[in-house]
Design a protein around this motif. Structure first.
Motif, PDB file in Angstrom:
ATOM      1  N   SER A 203       3.471   0.310  -0.469  1.00 28.62           N
ATOM      2  CA  SER A 203       3.254   0.123  -1.912  1.00 28.62           C
ATOM      3  C   SER A 203       2.268  -0.259  -1.792  1.00 28.62           C
ATOM      4  CB  SER A 203       4.293   0.279  -2.912  1.00 28.62           C
ATOM      5  OG  SER A 203       4.550  -1.328  -2.659  1.00 28.62           O
ATOM      6  N   ASP A 204       0.952   0.257  -2.543  1.00 25.53           N
ATOM      7  CA  ASP A 204       0.003  -0.861  -3.084  1.00 25.53           C
ATOM      8  C   ASP A 204       0.143  -1.976  -4.611  1.00 25.53           C
ATOM      9  OD1 ASP A 204      -1.421   0.756  -1.187  1.00 25.53           O
ATOM     10  OD2 ASP A 204      -2.691   2.030  -3.391  1.00 25.53           O
ATOM     11  N   ALA A 210      -6.391  -7.324  -7.384  1.00 20.77           N
ATOM     12  CA  ALA A 210      -7.473  -7.681  -8.050  1.00 20.77           C
ATOM     13  C   ALA A 210      -7.429  -9.725  -8.474  1.00 20.77           C
ATOM     14  CB  ALA A 210      -6.617  -7.476  -9.595  1.00 20.77           C
ATOM     15  N   LYS A 211      -6.309  -9.950  -7.889  1.00 21.79           N
ATOM     16  CA  LYS A 211      -6.979 -11.693  -8.130  1.00 21.79           C
ATOM     17  C   LYS A 211      -7.662 -12.043  -6.750  1.00 21.79           C
ATOM     18  CE  LYS A 211      -2.522 -12.403 -10.102  1.00 21.79           C
ATOM     19  NZ  LYS A 211      -1.232 -13.687 -10.104  1.00 21.79           N
ATOM     20  N   GLY A 320      -6.730  -8.267   2.277  1.00 16.94           N
ATOM     21  CA  GLY A 320      -7.071  -6.844   1.119  1.00 16.94           C
ATOM     22  C   GLY A 320      -6.419  -5.623   1.553  1.00 16.94           C
ATOM     23  N   GLN A 321      -6.346  -5.646   3.109  1.00 16.65           N
ATOM     24  CA  GLN A 321      -6.143  -4.439   3.238  1.00 16.65           C
ATOM     25  C   GLN A 321      -4.236  -4.097   3.463  1.00 16.65           C
ATOM     26  OE1 GLN A 321      -7.272  -4.769   7.472  1.00 16.65           O
ATOM     27  NE2 GLN A 321      -9.369  -3.433   7.134  1.00 16.65           N
ATOM     28  N   ASP A 322      -4.170  -5.785   3.461  1.00 13.18           N
ATOM     29  CA  ASP A 322      -1.732  -5.257   3.121  1.00 13.18           C
ATOM     30  C   ASP A 322      -1.367  -4.928   1.788  1.00 13.18           C
ATOM     31  OD1 ASP A 322      -2.048  -5.544   6.004  1.00 13.18           O
ATOM     32  OD2 ASP A 322      -1.442  -7.950   5.940  1.00 13.18           O
ATOM     33  N   TYR A 323      -2.905  -5.628   1.135  1.00 13.59           N
ATOM     34  CA  TYR A 323      -2.501  -4.912  -0.603  1.00 13.59           C
ATOM     35  C   TYR A 323      -2.791  -4.312  -0.963  1.00 13.59           C
ATOM     36  CZ  TYR A 323      -1.760 -10.230  -1.062  1.00 13.59           C
ATOM     37  OH  TYR A 323      -2.456 -11.947  -1.861  1.00 13.59           O
ATOM     38  N   VAL A 328      -6.607   1.336   3.092  1.00 10.87           N
ATOM     39  CA  VAL A 328      -7.602   0.761   3.844  1.00 10.87           C
ATOM     40  C   VAL A 328      -8.610   0.482   4.067  1.00 10.87           C
ATOM     41  CG1 VAL A 328      -7.622  -0.148   6.563  1.00 10.87           C
ATOM     42  CG2 VAL A 328      -5.478   0.569   5.310  1.00 10.87           C
ATOM     43  N   GLY A 329      -9.581   2.074   3.735  1.00 12.79           N
ATOM     44  CA  GLY A 329     -11.037   2.161   3.817  1.00 12.79           C
ATOM     45  C   GLY A 329     -11.660   1.592   2.606  1.00 12.79           C
ATOM     46  N   THR A 330     -10.788   1.481   1.226  1.00 10.91           N
ATOM     47  CA  THR A 330     -11.601   1.519   0.276  1.00 10.91           C
ATOM     48  C   THR A 330     -11.336  -0.529  -0.250  1.00 10.91           C
ATOM     49  OG1 THR A 330     -10.414   3.557  -0.872  1.00 10.91           O
ATOM     50  CG2 THR A 330     -10.744   1.397  -2.353  1.00 10.91           C
ATOM     51  N   ALA A 331     -10.088  -1.103   1.156  1.00  8.56           N
ATOM     52  CA  ALA A 331     -10.363  -2.493   0.507  1.00  8.56           C
ATOM     53  C   ALA A 331     -11.349  -3.032   1.498  1.00  8.56           C
ATOM     54  CB  ALA A 331      -8.326  -2.701   0.849  1.00  8.56           C
TER      55      ALA A 331
END
Length: 395
Positions: A203-204, A210-211, A320-323, A328-331
């Motif tokens: 889950s995202d 954002a932080k 970022g990829q794990d959040y 993953v591409g967007t992160a």
């Protein structure tokens, strides 16, 4: 036997991606490295050269998340060689015309090439690294070495014959595009085994992302501001001429290479978020030294600033990829692109302040930015890294 063969292939892919990353990021560093030559040959003001940095960053800041979103829907490995060549052509053409608007157009083209490269290369590197922080650190190291090489490459070419020789700067792009091809072939070979449910999902955590993005934005403001003006400021603080300026940029970028590798190793022991927090605090103190201390010690604090900025660099990408494990591409596009490029939007403001007052006055606010990054990172959780990564086949 197959497992050993797969590990060798993955390591080879990471190495090739790292070298290709270096070839692309030469062009991010090259724009800043060309600034003193535009000032010397064409008498551009601080505001004018900061506009060049902005042009290289503006389109990239918008385009990288777009390319990231596209790579979340469709695999586009062909972007690696195409975007590498595009980045090189833009910088190579930037010194040919005497028109300032043409310079802006060419560096914008280069920025678009860099924007297209990063999200897809980060996605592919994540697959090859299987979620390893150290392997992702080696991938990021290539980009940092490209930054470090940029002032040396630019000085070697442009200092000997002026801006008219910038077409020679297309050579790293040609090398990088060729190095991408074996990685693409390896991906095609591995595609049947990656089909199915190999991709790690979850889950995202958008609030944490954002932080993180805020922290990276503040970091990027420091790095982009120093990249644009450190070479000119070094000449003032050390009385060393253009050689001192080139050396200062080289130290800034090379220290980043050391910091990136160190960051991956430190994160294995203390965790990514903890390492990030301490790095931001170190950076605040180091930037203060750059701004206020003259003489040879200036270079020491430039190196400390570089390490502080780059220890968390690859960690921010994997965080970022794990959040955002479903994007993953967007992160990758945001952490490697949008947030980094936003720093370029601040450069014209710093240039205007420098024209009205002094470079020291313009650079002093950069001391506060890492403190804001530290505050943003204080409540970030440490996500569990996926045990193994793959990618389902996509059309």
């Amino acid at each position: 036997m197959r497992g050993e063969h797969d590990r060798v292939r993955q390591n080879k892919s990471i190495i090739l991606l790292s070298v290709g990353h270096a070839c692309v990021d030469v062009y991010q560093g090259a724009v800043a490295a060309l600034v003193p030559f535009f000032v010397a040959e064409r008498a551009y003001t601080y505001a004018a050269v900061s506009g060049i940095v902005l042009a290289a960053s503006l389109l990239s800041s918008v385009a990288q998340p777009v390319f990231g979103a596209l790579t979340d829907r469709w695999a586009m490995p062909w972007l690696l060689p195409v975007s590498t060549v595009l980045g090189g052509i833009g910088v190579a053409a930037s010194g040919l015309g005497g028109s300032y608007p043409l310079v802006l157009v060419f560096v914008t083209i280069s920025g678009l090439g860099v924007a297209a490269y990063h999200p897809e290369s980060a996605r592919i590197a994540r697959i090859a690294s299987r979620g390893s922080h150290t392997a992702m650190g080696w991938f990021s190291l290539g980009g940092n070495l490209g930054f470090a090489a940029a002032p040396v490459v630019v000085a070697a070419v442009v200092a000997t014959g002026g801006l008219r020789l910038t077409p020679l700067l297309v050579l790293p792009a040609l090398v990088g595009s060729v190095l991408c091809l074996p990685v693409l072939r390896a991906l095609n070979t591995a595609a049947p085994r990656n089909t199915g449910t190999a991709a790690a999902r979850g889950s995202d955590d958008r609030a944490s992302f954002a932080k993180l993005a805020l922290a990276v934005v503040c970091r990027s403001i420091v790095f982009t501001g120093l990249s644009a003006f450190l070479s000119l400021y070094a000449q003032q603080r050390t009385a060393g001429g253009t050689t001192a300026g080139t050396a200062a940029l080289f130290v800034l970028y090379l220290g980043g290479a050391v910091g990136t590798v160190l960051g991956g190793r430190l994160a294995q022991r203390w965790g990514r978020v903890t390492v990030m927090r301490w790095s931001y605090l170190l950076t605040a103190a180091a930037v203060a030294g750059v701004v206020f201390l003259p003489g040879p010690v200036f270079f020491v604090f430039a190196a400390l600033t570089s390490a502080g900025l780059y220890v968390p660099f690859s960690l921010q990408v994997t965080l970022g990829q794990d959040y955002l494990p479903t994007r993953v591409g967007t992160a990758s596009g945001i952490t490697l692109g949008l947030t980094v490029s936003i720093g370029g939007l601040v450069s014209p403001i710093l240039g205007g302040i420098a024209d009205a007052t002094s470079l020291q006055t313009a650079l002093a606010p950069l001391i506060v930015m890492p403190v804001v990054s530290w505050l943003a990172a204080r409540t970030l959780p440490e996500p569990a890294a996926p045990a193994a990564l793959g990618e389902p086949a996509r059309a």
